[in-house]
Design a protein around this motif. Structure first.
Motif, short mmCIF file in Angstrom:
data_model
loop_
_atom_site.label_atom_id
_atom_site.label_comp_id
_atom_site.label_asym_id
_atom_site.label_seq_id
_atom_site.Cartn_x
_atom_site.Cartn_y
_atom_site.Cartn_z
N GLY A 89 0.80 -1.21 0.00
CA GLY A 89 0.00 0.00 0.00
C GLY A 89 0.84 1.26 0.00
O GLY A 89 0.53 2.22 0.68
N GLY A 93 0.20 3.87 -5.27
CA GLY A 93 -0.42 2.64 -5.73
C GLY A 93 0.62 1.71 -6.32
O GLY A 93 1.82 2.00 -6.32
N SER A 117 -4.76 0.04 -5.07
CA SER A 117 -4.53 1.14 -4.13
C SER A 117 -4.09 2.42 -4.85
O SER A 117 -3.23 3.16 -4.35
CB SER A 117 -3.47 0.74 -3.10
#
Length: 229
Positions: A89, A93, A117
């Motif tokens: 994370g 991303g 993410s």
């Protein structure tokens, strides 16, 4: 043998082979690396665990071990915790893609698998991502392809292949820039969420990915990469 975040070294690599579909494999293979004592502070061991099938090798975890943390005068055993690089994370991303090269056809294939993410630019709460792949030579963009646009998702799944015609000698002086961008429906320039560059001039995992492709010609090698801006 590979480098840690503070190590800059060459990268000889050894592959122990496959372990037949077991979740608790016993490898029992040894490797020998020639090192001078003064090299030890700049060296570390990098371990990469792959899930392999007839089509691809996918990186599922990694671990690093600094040689200065070890007592090397006697044999030792230790256990390392693998880091799932697709779950960190980090930053803007991450993106997963595979690389393969077919020498007979001089064909470089990039399969953009998925991203997760994603962090949008500015104060956006929603965006429609897509991926652009550039072939760079001497810093200039010489080829470009892109995926379809995915609607309003931070974890898009693409599974789209892009094929580039690249002569084998050129593999040593090109790079790939993989960019996740936000689609603009009003004709304005797409904004980049982040990118990763892989090739012989890259470092760390990006270089490792390229080297793994070169050592396993014809077989796709998949990895997660953090995006940067």
């Amino acid at each position: 043998m590979s480098g840690c975040s503070s190590c800059r070294i060459s990268q000889p690599t050894c592959r122990p082979g496959c372990a037949g579909g077991r979740t608790t494999p016993r490898i029992a293979r040894g490797f020998l690396f020639a090192l001078e004592e003064e090299e030890l502070p700049q060296r570390c061991l990098a371990f990469y665990m792959y899930a392999s099938d007839k089509f691809t090798n996918t990186l599922i975890g990694e671990a690093q071990l600094r040689l200065t943390d070890l007592e090397l005068s006697t044999p030792l055993s230790t256990q390392l915790t693998l880091t799932d690089t697709g779950q960190r994370g980090v930053g803007y991303g991450e993106i997963m893609f595979s690389l393969s090269y077919l020498p007979t056809a001089e064909r470089l294939t990039v399969v953009v698998v998925k991203a997760r993410s994603l962090q949008w630019t500015g104060d956006k709460t929603t965006a429609d991502p897509f991926v652009k792949v550039y072939v760079l030579q001497n810093g200039k963009k010489v080829m470009k392809k892109k995926t379809s646009v995915k609607k309003d998702t931070r974890s898009p799944v693409f599974n789209e292949a892009m094929i580039f015609s690249v002569p084998a000698p050129a593999l040593h002086n090109i790079q790939l820039r993989v960019t996740v961008a936000e689609h603009s429906s009003d004709g304005r320039q797409a904004l980049a969420v982040g990118h990763v560059i892989v090739g012989t001039q890259a470092t760390g995992k990006a270089l490792s990915h390229w080297n793994q492709m070169m050592s396993a010609l014809r077989k796709p090698i998949g990895m997660w990469h953090p995006l940067r801006r």
